[in-house]
Design a protein around this motif. Sequence first.
Motif, PDB file in Angstrom:
ATOM      1  N   ILE A 145       0.843  -1.201   0.000  1.00  0.00           N
ATOM      2  CA  ILE A 145       0.000   0.000   0.000  1.00  0.00           C
ATOM      3  C   ILE A 145       0.876   1.249   0.000  1.00  0.00           C
ATOM      4  O   ILE A 145       0.608   2.220  -0.719  1.00  0.00           O
ATOM      5  CB  ILE A 145      -0.940  -0.009   1.218  1.00  0.00           C
ATOM      6  CG1 ILE A 145      -1.978  -1.125   1.082  1.00  0.00           C
ATOM      7  CG2 ILE A 145      -1.637   1.341   1.377  1.00  0.00           C
ATOM      8  CD1 ILE A 145      -2.827  -1.327   2.314  1.00  0.00           C
ATOM      9  N   ALA A 146       1.941   1.227   0.821  1.00  0.00           N
ATOM     10  CA  ALA A 146       2.829   2.389   0.900  1.00  0.00           C
ATOM     11  C   ALA A 146       3.517   2.666  -0.433  1.00  0.00           C
ATOM     12  O   ALA A 146       3.621   3.815  -0.862  1.00  0.00           O
ATOM     13  CB  ALA A 146       3.874   2.161   1.992  1.00  0.00           C
ATOM     14  N   ALA A 147       3.974   1.607  -1.082  1.00  0.00           N
ATOM     15  CA  ALA A 147       4.687   1.775  -2.350  1.00  0.00           C
ATOM     16  C   ALA A 147       3.799   2.377  -3.436  1.00  0.00           C
ATOM     17  O   ALA A 147       4.294   3.018  -4.370  1.00  0.00           O
ATOM     18  CB  ALA A 147       5.244   0.432  -2.818  1.00  0.00           C
ATOM     19  N   ASN A 148       2.492   2.176  -3.303  1.00  0.00           N
ATOM     20  CA  ASN A 148       1.558   2.677  -4.303  1.00  0.00           C
ATOM     21  C   ASN A 148       0.837   3.945  -3.845  1.00  0.00           C
ATOM     22  O   ASN A 148      -0.181   4.333  -4.441  1.00  0.00           O
ATOM     23  CB  ASN A 148       0.532   1.591  -4.646  1.00  0.00           C
ATOM     24  CG  ASN A 148       1.144   0.449  -5.421  1.00  0.00           C
ATOM     25  OD1 ASN A 148       1.329   0.520  -6.637  1.00  0.00           O
ATOM     26  ND2 ASN A 148       1.481  -0.621  -4.715  1.00  0.00           N
ATOM     27  N   GLY A 149       1.329   4.577  -2.796  1.00  0.00           N
ATOM     28  CA  GLY A 149       0.722   5.806  -2.300  1.00  0.00           C
ATOM     29  C   GLY A 149       0.757   6.909  -3.339  1.00  0.00           C
ATOM     30  O   GLY A 149       1.683   6.992  -4.157  1.00  0.00           O
ATOM     31  N   ALA A 150      -0.246   7.771  -3.300  1.00  0.00           N
ATOM     32  CA  ALA A 150      -0.380   8.808  -4.326  1.00  0.00           C
ATOM     33  C   ALA A 150       0.574   9.976  -4.126  1.00  0.00           C
ATOM     34  O   ALA A 150       0.916  10.674  -5.073  1.00  0.00           O
ATOM     35  CB  ALA A 150      -1.824   9.310  -4.367  1.00  0.00           C
ATOM     36  N   THR A 151       0.994  10.222  -2.895  1.00  0.00           N
ATOM     37  CA  THR A 151       1.869  11.360  -2.600  1.00  0.00           C
ATOM     38  C   THR A 151       3.048  10.916  -1.729  1.00  0.00           C
ATOM     39  O   THR A 151       3.039   9.820  -1.159  1.00  0.00           O
ATOM     40  CB  THR A 151       1.094  12.464  -1.849  1.00  0.00           C
ATOM     41  OG1 THR A 151       0.668  11.950  -0.565  1.00  0.00           O
ATOM     42  CG2 THR A 151      -0.120  12.922  -2.643  1.00  0.00           C
TER      43      THR A 151
END
Length: 383
Positions: free
Chosen positions: A309-315
Motif C-alpha cells: 500500500i505504501a509503495a503505491n501511495g499517491a503522494t
Amino acid sequence: MNSDDKRVWLERVKKLFVGFDRPLALIVFLLLCVGLVTLYSASLDVPGRVEDQMRNIVLTFILMWGLATVPPSTLMRFAVPLYTFGIALLVGVALFGITKKGAKRWINVGVVIQPSEILKIATPMMLAWYYQKREAGLRWWDFIVGFVILLVPVGLIAKQPDLGTAMLVFAAGLFVIYFAGLSFKIIAPVLIAVVIAVGSIAAFQDKICQPQVQWPLMHDYQKHRICTLLDPTSDPLGKGFHTIQAVIAIGSGGPLGKGWLKGTQAHLDFIPEKHTDFIFAVFSEEFGLAGELVLLLLYSALIARGLFIAANGATQFARLLAGSLTMAFFTYAFVNVGMVSGVLPVVGVPLPFMSYGGTALTTLGVAIGLIMSVGRHKRLMKS
C-alpha cells in the motif's frame, strides 16, 4: 423487501466499508482472533478480560473505519497541530505529571492519559509532512532537521523513563527519514557501532555489571535489565525471572505445543504479565513451533500488505506515512518476540493485536486506519 430494495441496501452497506483494505482487514481480524483465544487461556484466573478486550476491539474498529475514510491530504493538515500538542503534553508530564512505580508517564487533563502514545502516530506524521514539503528540493540539512524533530519526543519520553516507547517512536521516525532518502552509508556506521557496543558489553559483563559501576545515560534498572539479559541466572528471582520463565514456556511447547488451555507455565502463574507483554510465551507453550510459524506468517503478511500500500501511495506524505507505520509493526513484533525469547532486554512493548490493553490496541488501530486511508485514496484516484 423486493430485490431492488435489497440491492440498494447492500450497496449502502458496501459504501460503509469502502475504506477498508480487505486483505489488510482480514489479516488484522485473524490476529485479533488468535489474540482472543490466547488471552482467554492466559486470563482464566481473572474473569472479564476477554470481554473488556472485545469492547476495545469494537471501539478500535470504529476508529479504524473512521480514519480509513479520511483522505491523506486531510490527515496531512493535522500533522503539525497533533505533533505540537503531543510535545506540549510531554512537557506537561515532565513538569507536573503523575508518577506510578517510579515513572512519570501520565498527565491529568480531565482524564488521565499517556501522551507518549500520541507521539507514536504524531511523530511519523510530522516527519512525513516535513519531507512532503521538501520533496522538490531535498538537501542534506533536511535530514538533520528530521532528526531534531524525531529526537525531541524521543528524549522527553526516555526521560520519563519509558525506554520501550521511546524506542518505538524513534524506530517509526527513523523509517520515515530513511524512506525519504537517507543514505544507508550513513546508517551503516551507526549499526556497526551498536554491534561493537553490544559485543563489548557481552565480553566485559563481569566487570561492567557490578553494582558500583554506573552506566552513562541509563538508569540503574535499565542497566540491570541488560545485565540480566546476558545472564538471567544472576538474578533468577528478580529481573531474570521474567526471561527464565518465558524461555522455559517457549521451550516446553515443543513442535506442536501442549494444547489450548493446557499450558502449565501460564496456569501455574510462572509467567509474569502473561496477558500483556509476555502473551507470546503463553501462545508458544500451548501451540508450539507450528503455532509460532503461523503467527509470524500473519505478521509477515501484514507487513507485506502495508508496504505494498505504501509503495503505491499517491503522494510523498502518503508513502512515507504508510511505510513507516507498517515498519513500526515489524518493530513491535520483533522487539516483543525477542524480549520474550531472551534475545532482547525486557521492555514494555506489547505484541500487536495479541496483548491485552485498550491504549496499545487503539494506537495500533489508528495506524492501520491511516494505512488503509492511503490505499483507499489511491483506489479512488484510479476509479
